[in-house]
Scaffold this active site. Structure first.
Site, PDB file in Angstrom:
ATOM      1  N   ASN A 134       1.044  -1.060  -0.082  1.00 40.39           N
ATOM      2  CA  ASN A 134      -0.113  -0.046  -0.073  1.00 40.39           C
ATOM      3  C   ASN A 134       0.829   1.225   0.053  1.00 40.39           C
ATOM      4  OD1 ASN A 134      -2.880  -1.044   0.244  1.00 40.39           O
ATOM      5  ND2 ASN A 134      -2.050  -2.289   1.588  1.00 40.39           N
ATOM      6  N   GLU A 135       1.121   1.832  -1.126  1.00 39.48           N
ATOM      7  CA  GLU A 135       2.261   2.864  -1.298  1.00 39.48           C
ATOM      8  C   GLU A 135       1.467   4.134  -0.873  1.00 39.48           C
ATOM      9  OE1 GLU A 135       5.090   2.262  -1.659  1.00 39.48           O
ATOM     10  OE2 GLU A 135       5.574   0.755  -2.979  1.00 39.48           O
ATOM     11  N   PRO A 136       2.237   5.333  -0.952  1.00 37.40           N
ATOM     12  CA  PRO A 136       1.554   6.494  -0.645  1.00 37.40           C
ATOM     13  C   PRO A 136       0.520   6.976  -1.574  1.00 37.40           C
ATOM     14  CG  PRO A 136       3.994   6.701  -0.633  1.00 37.40           C
ATOM     15  CD  PRO A 136       3.761   5.402  -0.984  1.00 37.40           C
TER      16      PRO A 136
END
Ligand code: F6R
Length: 309
Positions: A158-160
């Site tokens: 879950n990236e930025p």
């Protein structure tokens, strides 16, 4: 021994000496949960992570299985993520990682192991992600989710930009994440640009969450996740909203927490020579003044007053 928690920390955090100690502590918690549930005739559903950080936990679980008879026959697992596209047989796949580093060394039933597939056609990815969420629900939900943290603050992948309600889906990997994976893929250009990952919302539904970090390269993101504001730019901050999350870190990863870096901001401290040097250096940075230009007023304002409270 674990240090004490402090008021600036918004996720309960335990600092241990090194990676091995961390592995033992977390493996013991998992084993305890498995035994408690086993005694009640219930299966244990574990959410698992790949990467270098949980290796010590897996090593200790394998030891407990071999030497103490800890059985995984009643354990069901769901892994967080997989690169996309990725053949499960590839040396780079998380499938292979998990079988080589854990599953093949335990008595877990292959049918109880669940991993997202990175080898389905693009138009089938949505269906694969829904199937995964359904399987988690059908298993009764995750009892304990193990997490690492990426330098972007990702949990799973879950990236930025990932929201608190995000579910299992295809995601584009951040450049920092791809750089960090470059060595494993013999060059950044070979790192997949995408991955399938459980969402933040999926992760937060676990009844208990254990997040791990080791090494000084994680110190900045650990302090951001533990002491910073909740922000979708740093997915790990959403763990502050989860009632049963514990962060386990080694001393290097804890180096930027206030209780370690600037403990005089939290209350009275014992002024050892090293701590005095640290405080003076810190004050010089804070005030943007050379050390010899610091005044009694600067010390009183920023260090002593805080410490005397
Ligand atoms: C792995 C995963 C990632 C890693 C994180 C830290 O399944 O979901 O979030 O936990 O990138 O990786 P390491 O432990 O290699 O530093």
């Amino acid at each position: 021994m674990p240090d004490q928690a402090t008021s600036l920390e918004r996720i309960p955090t335990v600092i241990v000496g090194d990676h091995d100690e961390l592995g033992c502590l977390v493996a013991c918690r998992i084993a305890e949960l498995m035994r408690t549930r086993g005694r009640a005739g219930r299966r244990t559903v574990l959410g698992l992570a790949t990467g270098s950080t949980p290796i010590g936990v897996y090593r200790e679980l394998i030891r407990m299985h071999r030497e103490e008879g800890l059985s995984f026959a009643q354990v069901v697992t769901f892994n967080l993520d997989e690169y996309y596209p990725m053949d499960p047989g590839s040396v780079h796949s998380y499938h292979r990682f998990m079988w080589e580093n854990l599953f093949s060394l335990l008595d877990i039933a292959p049918d109880n192991v669940h991993m997202l597939r990175g080898d389905v056609r693009r138009e089938q990815v949505g269906e694969e992600c829904r199937r995964y969420e359904d399987a988690i629900r059908a298993a009764g939900g995750i009892d304990l989710q193990l997490l690492g943290i990426g330098r972007t603050g990702h949990i799973g992948f879950n990236e930025p930009g990932s929201g608190i309600e995000s579910r299992t889906r295809l995601i584009t990997l951040d450049l920092v994440t791809r750089k960090d994976a470059a060595a494993d893929f013999f060059g950044e250009d070979s790192v997949p640009r995408e991955a399938v990952t459980m969402g933040v919302g999926t992760i937060l539904e676990a009844r208990e969450i254990v997040i791990l970090a080791t090494g000084e390269h994680k110190a900045h993101i650990v302090s951001r996740a533990v002491e910073g504001d909740v922000d979708h730019e740093v997915a790990a901050t959403f763990l502050q909203r989860h009632a049963a999350t514990t962060f386990y870190i080694d001393t290097a990863a804890g180096a930027r927490l206030t209780r370690v870096a600037t403990p005089w901001l939290l209350g009275p401290v014992e002024w050892t020579p090293q701590r005095t040097v640290n405080a003076v250096t810190w004050l010089s940075h804070e005030t943007e003044k050379a050390i010899l230009k610091l005044t009694q007023h600067d010390y009183a304002e920023r260090v002593e007053d805080e410490a005397v409270e």
